[in-house]
Design a protein around this motif. Structure first.
Motif, mmCIF file in Angstrom:
data_model
loop_
_atom_site.group_PDB
_atom_site.id
_atom_site.type_symbol
_atom_site.label_atom_id
_atom_site.label_comp_id
_atom_site.label_asym_id
_atom_site.label_seq_id
_atom_site.Cartn_x
_atom_site.Cartn_y
_atom_site.Cartn_z
ATOM 1 N N GLU A 193 0.841 -1.216 0.000
ATOM 2 C CA GLU A 193 0.000 0.000 0.000
ATOM 3 C C GLU A 193 0.864 1.249 0.000
ATOM 4 O OE1 GLU A 193 -2.526 -1.634 3.465
ATOM 5 O OE2 GLU A 193 -3.463 0.244 2.827
ATOM 6 N N ALA A 206 1.498 4.569 -2.848
ATOM 7 C CA ALA A 206 1.456 6.004 -2.543
ATOM 8 C C ALA A 206 2.750 6.674 -2.969
ATOM 9 C CB ALA A 206 1.221 6.206 -1.048
ATOM 10 N N THR A 207 3.851 5.954 -2.836
ATOM 11 C CA THR A 207 5.151 6.539 -3.174
ATOM 12 C C THR A 207 5.394 6.527 -4.672
ATOM 13 O OG1 THR A 207 5.941 5.603 -1.102
ATOM 14 C CG2 THR A 207 7.593 6.498 -2.572
ATOM 15 N N TYR A 261 1.059 6.544 8.503
ATOM 16 C CA TYR A 261 0.709 7.874 7.991
ATOM 17 C C TYR A 261 -0.338 8.473 8.918
ATOM 18 C CZ TYR A 261 2.989 6.743 3.494
ATOM 19 O OH TYR A 261 3.896 6.421 2.504
ATOM 20 N N ARG A 272 4.166 11.217 7.354
ATOM 21 C CA ARG A 272 4.243 9.875 6.763
ATOM 22 C C ARG A 272 5.581 9.285 7.178
ATOM 23 N NH1 ARG A 272 2.348 13.687 3.556
ATOM 24 N NH2 ARG A 272 0.243 13.475 2.714
#
Lengths: 858, 138
Positions: free
Chosen positions: A298, A302-303, A354, A420
């Protein structure tokens, strides 16, 4: 189950009407809170030791915590770090009831300490972990109770409970009173919190939510205020300083958010967990964190998007022929590293957290609150963490919504200041790392000073009565480090509690304890040097076992045999000390002495005269000239002023000392310099060594004459000297070995920790008080006894404890002292021993010091 | 072995700007987000002017000027720590907060109020077989 009436907003204080703000929480079941949107399970994390641990231990702790966090992937997690006032009243009651033989004034002694505790800012840090168990659907909210939903989640709840109990967290489900207390505390942030009993199942005086919110108002002078004032009504609250009743209190609270955070390296001995920096401030600070735990894949998604954006930017700059910002490439590399960690790394390294981290600072006035806010910002700026104080539109958040985030069940008010972090980075914050030492039930000794200020209580009998360990308590440190103070304080309080206490104090530093007004009638001081002839008879000082104290005939016989052997050994050692050094070193001397002592009955009625007679008998029987020479030497020594103590003139009954406190001194005792050879010792010094050992035996006789189950204390000063000869070591090891069986707290003071280590009593050590030592070898031995690994920089800590002050500075000499303390559970902390709440004791300890200095000056 | 840890935030701390169409670089630097916000504001202004009796300028210099001013004002409040949605939500929170009562004490007062809260003191047992028993006790 209780159903509570809906509260109606009442008229607020003054003329202004308060606007109601409905809290989200609807139900509390066990450790679960239920709102319209979520069901959250709450756990209490165990304090984790951080001080004086090695890099490897710290790394392991951080990694364990991160592993537990990573196991919560896919869930919203809450961390709530708050402060609970030290339960001073409960402690006082427990201490009072724990000593049924207490002297009449014991309650006053405890009360003085209780007042000191309440006036200080001593509090316990409590860290709650909340994990969202389930997000509720629309239809779930329409149903009545959430119990049916909870029933379906039992498997998940069991799994969460296991994770919370794992290494690094060691949490347990919070009890309902604890959850209620947390809600109460969070609504009245910064205001005095009620005491939560250590008995976690006890109920509140007030059982309903109604009471938590009743009488509480939040107020602010403008929409973009810097702080929020919380005003609450109180019933029965007393100002600890003035003693006046308080009916209403106001605190100004500011909520801060964590901004940009710099890189950290773990582990580092010199670096504390980043959430612990607020523990070192002189005012209370609370934390509230809410974050989503993401598993590696996950977080990688996001990265990935950001990485592509960075590449797009780089292409643009290239296309337009413009120089790209310097750090853009660095960010692209960082994105690649993150992507690699989150896709290829182990689950712990890959996991991400996060979320949001808030800090609440409170004070009596707005100005003071803002000053404290600045102090928090400055503290973290030094650690490369940017702390922000949002006040309005441009800051992205306002104070009142941020304040509500501290209440369990309330949602995050804004997405601003989201951090984060890798799970390892968050774990390195270790909110539950805490200074914790002591048993929380004994005498109030002082407070911890390494990372936070926590009260240190010490019960000398806790190890034997509750932990089934021995009661040997070494106290070591160089001259002026405060060893006598510890011995004196424990002896005085043990006496207050009605426990038979004996202090062997050759230098007479603690003689003044017997003159304390409250102890005068219960204490006796005896100068052994002025004692009657034969008061230190080597046969009589060893206690005769009492058959009533032994479970079986066999054990009684065994004890009798040991006592007989002790008498023989003591007599031989004493005789050898009385002989000139050259005679003692002759090869035949020990053989002849052994022969003579064997001829003397090892009973309490025998004496050195019998040994002299036995030596003469050997000469008569065997023509041994050496035996005659030894007999003549020993006979001549009986004429020395101090040696007469070993030679009784008459047979008399053993003197019984029935006083609660007995202080044995030896004025004028001149101990030899251990570094000089025996040949250079004077006769007085020669006699001093056996005198000290015999005085110690004399003192321990009181222990063995009493009921084994009765609490006792014995304190031996100059313990290092005992280590230098056989009978001294026997006494010491016997005392250490028997301390548990005889329920005896045995305090042994020495300048060199190595002396105590050299007696092989490591397994019998319970609590250790380590004072200032500057030499390398002493520091190494001291760390060994404290179970701290050497070579990690902690030697300097020992050298910097309580710097030696000028003898002429009387005010400083009465002040607190720093010690490293290892308690019976193995926890080590730096502690400031402070007895300012007992001025009578301080005066007695200071008088003792004055007397010594006057004697030395004379 | 020492390990260096960095927040993932660092990856996001860069200005995502549009330099202009290929072959032509704007003399200014503005974030993609600024262009989107500006476009939305411009569209909103045009819509308002269309609905109301206000006259739509051609060329829309006035509208562009207002758009630029509004976009600049909004974007000063938007940064790496305060994304656009957080800034909007903060405005809503602040506007919804009770106003200072000027003719009274000059302060706003808010009182937390509890709902009907059910409290069960019995610990939640993790053994499903005990569920029914606990509910009965409650």
């Amino acid at each position: 189950m209780k159903l509570l009436n809906r509260t109606e907003p009442e008229e607020a204080r003054g003329d202004a009407k308060a606007t109601p703000s409905r809290l989200a929480i609807r139900e509390i079941h066990g450790n679960l809170t239920v709102t319209g949107k979520t069901i959250t399970a709450w756990f209490v994390l165990s304090p984790q030791r951080w001080s004086f641990t090695t890099d490897a231990q710290r790394e392991q702790l951080i990694y364990s915590f991160a592993r537990s966090l990573s196991a919560l992937a896919g869930r919203r997690v809450h961390l709530r770090s708050t402060l609970r006032p030290y339960p001073a009243r409960e402690w006082a009651e427990k201490l009072y009831n724990n000593h049924p033989n207490r002297l009449p004034h014991f309650a006053d002694t405890i009360a003085a300490a209780q007042v000191a505790l309440r006036k200080s800012t001593m509090s316990d840090k409590v860290v709650f972990l909340g994990v969202d168990l389930k997000t509720r659907g629309r239809f779930d909210r329409l149903r009545g109770s959430a119990l049916a939903e909870i029933a379906k989640q039992r498997t998940q709840l069991a799994r969460l409970t296991d994770i919370a109990a794992g290494p690094g967290m060691e949490g347990r489900p919070a009890t309902t009173p604890e959850v209620e207390w947390l809600i109460h505390r969070s609504i009245r942030l910064g205001l005095p919190a009620p005491t939560l009993s250590a008995d976690t199942e006890s109920s509140w005086e007030s059982e309903d939510m109604h009471a938590f919110t009743d009488g509480v108002d939040y107020s602010y002078s403008k929409r973009f205020a810097s702080t929020v004032a919380i005003t609450a009504s109180y019933d029965g609250l007393t100002d600890p300083n003035t003693g006046e009743k308080i009916t209403e209190l106001t605190r100004h609270v500011a909520v801060l958010a964590t901004g940009r955070m710099g890189a950290i390296t773990i582990p580092q001995v010199s670096r504390d967990p980043w959430m612990q920096h607020t523990d070192m401030l002189s005012f209370p600070v609370e934390w509230a964190s809410a974050f989503d735990v993401l598993a590696g894949p996950e977080a990688a998604k996001a990265t990935e998007r950001k990485r592509l954006l960075i590449r797009d930017q780089q292409k643009q700059y290239l296309l337009h022929g413009i120089e790209e910002p310097l750090d853009l490439n660095e960010k692209a590399e960082l994105a690649r590293v993150i992507e690699h960690e989150t896709t290829e790394g182990d689950p712990v390294v890959a996991a991400r957290c996060y979320g949001w981290h808030r800090i609440a600072v409170s004070a009596d006035t707005e100005e003071e609150c803002l000053r404290r806010v600045q102090e928090v910002m400055d503290t973290y700026q030094r650690q490369q963490v940017d702390i922000r104080h949002p006040k309005g539109i441009k800051d992205g958040a306002a104070q009142f919504p941020l304040l509500q985030e501290f209440i369990p069940g309330e949602s995050v008010s804004t997405d601003a200041y989201q951090r984060r972090l890798p799970a390892l980075y968050l774990a390195a914050g270790l909110p539950h790392a805490s200074a914790s030492v002591g048993d929380r039930r004994g005498f109030y000794m002082g407070y911890t000073t390494s990372h936070s200020r926590r009260a240190f209580m010490f019960d000398p009998w806790y190890a034997m009565e509750w932990q089934e360990k021995s009661g040997l308590i070494p106290v070591w440190g160089e001259l002026g480090s405060g060893k006598s103070g510890i011995t004196g304080a424990l002896a005085a309080w043990s006496t207050d509690a009605g426990n038979v206490t004996t202090v062997v104090d050759p230098a007479a530093r603690l003689q003044a304890l017997c003159d304390m007004p409250r102890l005068r009638k219960h204490a006796k001081w005896l100068d052994l040097v002025e004692g009657m002839d034969g008061s230190l008879n080597t046969y009589a000082v060893v206690a005769e076992p009492n058959p009533a104290h032994y479970e079986s005939e066999h054990k009684y016989e065994e004890a009798r045999q040991l006592a007989r052997m002790a008498r023989k050994t003591l007599t031989i050692d004493t005789a050898r000390q009385l002989l000139p050094a050259q005679v003692d070193r002759m090869e035949r001397t020990p053989l002849v002495l052994h022969d003579a002592v064997r001829r003397v009955a090892p009973e309490r009625t025998s004496s050195m005269w019998d040994v002299v007679e036995a030596l003469r008998a050997i000469h008569r029987d065997k023509g041994d000239e050496h035996a005659l020479a030894l007999a003549n030497f020993l006979h001549d020594m009986s004429e020395m002023p101090q040696a007469r103590l070993f030679y009784p003139n008459t047979v008399r009954d053993e003197e019984e000392h029935t006083d609660t406190l007995l202080v044995l001194t030896m004025h004028g005792l001149e101990l030899p310099d251990e570094d000089k050879p025996r040949e250079s010792w004077t006769t007085a010094q020669q006699i001093a060594v056996p005198m000290l050992s015999l005085a110690s035996y004399y003192g321990t006789r009181r222990v063995y004459n009493l009921d084994p189950n009765q609490r006792k204390m014995i304190a031996l000063d100059e313990g290092g000297m005992l280590a230098r000869w056989g009978s001294g070591q026997s006494l010491f090891t016997g005392l250490a070995r028997n301390s548990r069986k005889w329920n005896t707290a045995a305090i042994v003071a020495s300048q060199n920790p190595g002396d105590i280590l050299g007696m092989n009593v490591d397994n019998f050590v319970s609590t250790v008080f380590g004072g200032r030592v500057e030499s390398e070898s002493n520091a190494s031995d001291g760390l060994n006894m404290l179970r701290i690994k050497a070579g990690h920089g902690y030697e300097q800590v020992l050298a910097s404890l309580s710097p030696q002050v000028a003898l002429s500075d009387e005010r400083k000499r009465r002040g607190a002292r720093d010690f490293l303390v290892k308690d019976v559970m193995g926890q080590v902390e730096k502690v400031k021993l402070d007895w300012s709440h007992d001025p009578e004791l301080l005066a007695a300890l200071a008088n003792g010091s004055v007397a010594i200095r006057e004697e030395e000056a004379a | 072995m020492p390990r260096k840890l960095r927040p993932d935030d660092d990856v996001r701390r860069f200005a995502s700007v549009w330099l202009g169409p290929p072959g032509y670089s704007f003399p200014w630097r503005a974030r993609y987000l600024a262009y989107m916000v500006g476009f939305a504001i411009f569209a909103a202004i045009l819509l308002i002017e269309a609905i109301t009796p206000l006259h739509v300028g051609i060329p829309p210099i006035r509208e562009l000027a207002v758009t630029m001013l509004a976009t600049t004002a909004i974007m000063t409040a938007v940064n790496h720590d305060v994304p656009l949605n957080a800034a909007i939500r903060n405005v809503v929170n602040v506007l919804r907060a009770p106003r200072p009562n000027q003719d009274q004490l000059g302060t706003s007062r808010v009182r937390p109020v509890a709902r009907r809260v059910k409290i069960t003191r019995t610990p939640i047992h993790l053994d499903p077989e005990e569920t029914h028993e606990v509910a009965e006790q409650d």
